[in-house]
Design an enzyme around this catalytic site. Structure first.
Site, PDB file in Angstrom:
ATOM      1  N   LYS A 279      19.775  12.504  22.598  1.00 13.31           N
ATOM      2  CA  LYS A 279      18.740  13.172  23.395  1.00 13.31           C
ATOM      3  C   LYS A 279      18.431  12.354  24.653  1.00 13.31           C
ATOM      4  O   LYS A 279      18.841  11.192  24.764  1.00 13.31           O
ATOM      5  CB  LYS A 279      17.491  13.356  22.528  1.00 13.31           C
ATOM      6  CG  LYS A 279      17.686  14.332  21.344  1.00 13.31           C
ATOM      7  CD  LYS A 279      16.450  14.323  20.456  1.00 13.31           C
ATOM      8  CE  LYS A 279      16.495  15.422  19.398  1.00 13.31           C
ATOM      9  NZ  LYS A 279      15.289  15.398  18.532  1.00 13.31           N
TER      10      LYS A 279
ATOM     11  N   TYR B 209      17.331  25.207  19.337  1.00 16.11           N
ATOM     12  CA  TYR B 209      16.193  24.992  18.438  1.00 16.11           C
ATOM     13  C   TYR B 209      15.519  26.308  18.034  1.00 16.11           C
ATOM     14  O   TYR B 209      14.326  26.313  17.731  1.00 16.11           O
ATOM     15  CB  TYR B 209      15.184  24.053  19.100  1.00 16.11           C
ATOM     16  CG  TYR B 209      15.650  22.606  19.121  1.00 16.11           C
ATOM     17  CD1 TYR B 209      15.811  21.894  17.925  1.00 16.11           C
ATOM     18  CD2 TYR B 209      15.930  21.951  20.317  1.00 16.11           C
ATOM     19  CE1 TYR B 209      16.237  20.580  17.936  1.00 16.11           C
ATOM     20  CE2 TYR B 209      16.347  20.626  20.334  1.00 16.11           C
ATOM     21  CZ  TYR B 209      16.497  19.942  19.131  1.00 16.11           C
ATOM     22  OH  TYR B 209      16.919  18.631  19.135  1.00 16.11           O
TER      23      TYR B 209
ATOM     24  N   ASN C  75      12.834  10.939  19.305  1.00 12.32           N
ATOM     25  CA  ASN C  75      13.569  10.342  18.183  1.00 12.32           C
ATOM     26  C   ASN C  75      15.075  10.185  18.427  1.00 12.32           C
ATOM     27  O   ASN C  75      15.875  10.154  17.501  1.00 12.32           O
ATOM     28  CB  ASN C  75      13.254  11.080  16.874  1.00 12.32           C
ATOM     29  CG  ASN C  75      13.609  12.550  16.929  1.00 12.32           C
ATOM     30  OD1 ASN C  75      14.149  13.028  17.928  1.00 12.32           O
ATOM     31  ND2 ASN C  75      13.333  13.264  15.864  1.00 12.32           N
TER      32      ASN C  75
ATOM     33  N   HIS D 144      19.871  14.030  17.829  1.00 13.02           N
ATOM     34  CA  HIS D 144      19.830  15.283  17.081  1.00 13.02           C
ATOM     35  C   HIS D 144      21.096  15.398  16.248  1.00 13.02           C
ATOM     36  O   HIS D 144      22.168  14.985  16.697  1.00 13.02           O
ATOM     37  CB  HIS D 144      19.782  16.478  18.061  1.00 13.02           C
ATOM     38  CG  HIS D 144      20.059  17.797  17.377  1.00 13.02           C
ATOM     39  ND1 HIS D 144      19.065  18.560  16.816  1.00 13.02           N
ATOM     40  CD2 HIS D 144      21.218  18.458  17.133  1.00 13.02           C
ATOM     41  CE1 HIS D 144      19.606  19.648  16.263  1.00 13.02           C
ATOM     42  NE2 HIS D 144      20.910  19.610  16.441  1.00 13.02           N
TER      43      HIS D 144
ATOM     44  N   GLU E 270      25.426  25.546  16.240  1.00 14.57           N
ATOM     45  CA  GLU E 270      24.977  24.690  17.346  1.00 14.57           C
ATOM     46  C   GLU E 270      26.138  24.263  18.243  1.00 14.57           C
ATOM     47  O   GLU E 270      25.973  24.133  19.462  1.00 14.57           O
ATOM     48  CB  GLU E 270      24.235  23.468  16.772  1.00 14.57           C
ATOM     49  CG  GLU E 270      22.925  23.880  16.111  1.00 14.57           C
ATOM     50  CD  GLU E 270      22.218  22.743  15.378  1.00 14.57           C
ATOM     51  OE1 GLU E 270      22.601  21.573  15.565  1.00 14.57           O
ATOM     52  OE2 GLU E 270      21.290  23.040  14.609  1.00 14.57           O
TER      53      GLU E 270
HETATM   54  P1  IDP Z   1      15.584  17.041  12.749  1.00 10.05           P
HETATM   55  O1  IDP Z   1      15.831  16.688  14.214  1.00 10.05           O
HETATM   56  O2  IDP Z   1      15.477  15.798  11.905  1.00 10.05           O
HETATM   57  O3  IDP Z   1      16.580  18.030  12.212  1.00 10.05           O
HETATM   58  P2  IDP Z   1      13.657  19.214  12.819  1.00 10.05           P
HETATM   59  O4  IDP Z   1      12.612  19.455  11.797  1.00 10.05           O
HETATM   60  O5  IDP Z   1      14.825  20.147  12.858  1.00 10.05           O
HETATM   61  O6  IDP Z   1      14.138  17.697  12.661  1.00 10.05           O
HETATM   62  O7  IDP Z   1      12.942  19.221  14.242  1.00 10.05           O
HETATM   63  C1  IDP Z   1      13.699  19.238  15.425  1.00 10.05           C
HETATM   64  C2  IDP Z   1      13.088  18.276  16.392  1.00 10.05           C
HETATM   65  O8  IDP Z   1      11.790  18.737  16.757  1.00 10.05           O
HETATM   66  C3  IDP Z   1      12.852  16.863  15.849  1.00 10.05           C
HETATM   67  O9  IDP Z   1      13.998  16.030  15.927  1.00 10.05           O
HETATM   68  C4  IDP Z   1      11.753  16.366  16.764  1.00 10.05           C
HETATM   69  O10 IDP Z   1      12.271  15.941  18.027  1.00 10.05           O
HETATM   70  C5  IDP Z   1      10.929  17.633  16.967  1.00 10.05           C
HETATM   71  N1  IDP Z   1       9.822  17.725  16.020  1.00 10.05           N
HETATM   72  C6  IDP Z   1       9.902  18.074  14.717  1.00 10.05           C
HETATM   73  N2  IDP Z   1       8.688  18.064  14.138  1.00 10.05           N
HETATM   74  C7  IDP Z   1       7.827  17.686  15.094  1.00 10.05           C
HETATM   75  C8  IDP Z   1       6.399  17.485  15.134  1.00 10.05           C
HETATM   76  O11 IDP Z   1       5.699  17.654  14.129  1.00 10.05           O
HETATM   77  N3  IDP Z   1       5.873  17.099  16.327  1.00 10.05           N
HETATM   78  C9  IDP Z   1       6.626  16.907  17.452  1.00 10.05           C
HETATM   79  N4  IDP Z   1       7.963  17.095  17.462  1.00 10.05           N
HETATM   80  C10 IDP Z   1       8.555  17.480  16.307  1.00 10.05           C
HETATM   81 MG    MG Z   2      16.828  20.028  12.562  1.00  8.67          MG
END
Ligand code: IDP
Ligand code: MG
Length: 155
Positions: free
Chosen positions: A12, A52, A115, A118, A129
C-alpha cells in the site's frame, strides 16, 4: 506439486513511501513464494472501490479508498503451496496492534488504517482481485525458481 495457489499481494502507499518495498518482497521471496507478476502503479478511485467492494458499507470505506489511492502501490501475483494462507500468515492480523511480531504488520505498523500491505483472503478473492488490478489477462511470467527442487519434497 499439490496445492499450488496464486495470491494477490499489494504494498500500500505507506509501504512504498516508507521504503518498505524491498522488505516486503524479501519476506515473500525468502519464504519460497514465486513472484509471477509485479506492477508499480497508482490506483484510481474506481479500481480501489472495486478492490474493496466487500467493504462498501463499512464506516471506514471512504478513508480506505482515500488511503490506497493516495500514492503509489506495488501490486504482485505470487505463487506457491497454499499461497493464500502462507501470505496471510506472513502479513499478520489486520490491526497492527494485534499482529504478531515477525509478521509484516507486526513489525512495521501501528495503525489499522496504515497497515502497509494488502493480501486477498481466499483463492476466490485472489482471482477476483487479480482481475480488478491487472485486468482480464494478467501479465503472468512463468518460470522455475532454481530452488524449487529443495522447497518441495515432490514436484
Ligand atoms: P485485511 O486487509 O486484513 O484483509 P479487511 O478486513 O479486509 O482486512 O479490511 C481491509 C482494509 O481496510 C484493512 O487492511 C485496513 O486497511 C482497512 N480497515 C479494516 N478495518 C478497519 C477499521 O476498523 N478502521 C479503519 N480501517 C480499517
Ligand atoms: Mg481483506
Amino acid at each position: 506439486m499439490p496445492d499450488v495457489q496464486r495470491e494477490f499481494v499489494m504494498i500500500k502507499p505507506d509501504g512504498v513511501v516508507r521504503g518498505l518495498v524491498g522488505e516486503v518482497i524479501r519476506r515473500l521471496e525468502r519464504k519460497g513464494l514465486k513472484i509471477v507478476a509485479m506492477r508499480m502503479m497508482r490506483l484510481d478511485r474506481e479500481t480501489a472501490e472495486e478492490l474493496y467492494a466487500e467493504h462498501r458499507d463499512k464506516p471506514f470505506f471512504d478513508d480506505l479508498v482515500e488511503y490506497v489511492t493516495s500514492g503509489p502501490v506495488v501490486a504482485m501475483i505470487v505463487e506457491g503451496r497454499e499461497a493464500v494462507k502462507v501470505v496471510r500468515n506472513l502479513i499478520g492480523a489486520t490491526d497492527p496492534v494485534e499482529a504478531d511480531p515477525g509478521t509484516i504488520r507486526g513489525d512495521f505498523a501501528l495503525d489499522i488504517g496504515r497497515n502497509v500491505v494488502h493480501a486477498a483472503d481466499s483463492p476466490e478473492s485472489a482471482e477476483r482481485e487479480i482481475k480488478v488490478v491487472f485486468g482480464e489477462e494478467p501479465p503472468i511470467v512463468e518460470y522455475e525458481r532454481c530452488d524449487e527442487g529443495w522447497l518441495y519434497e515432490e514436484r
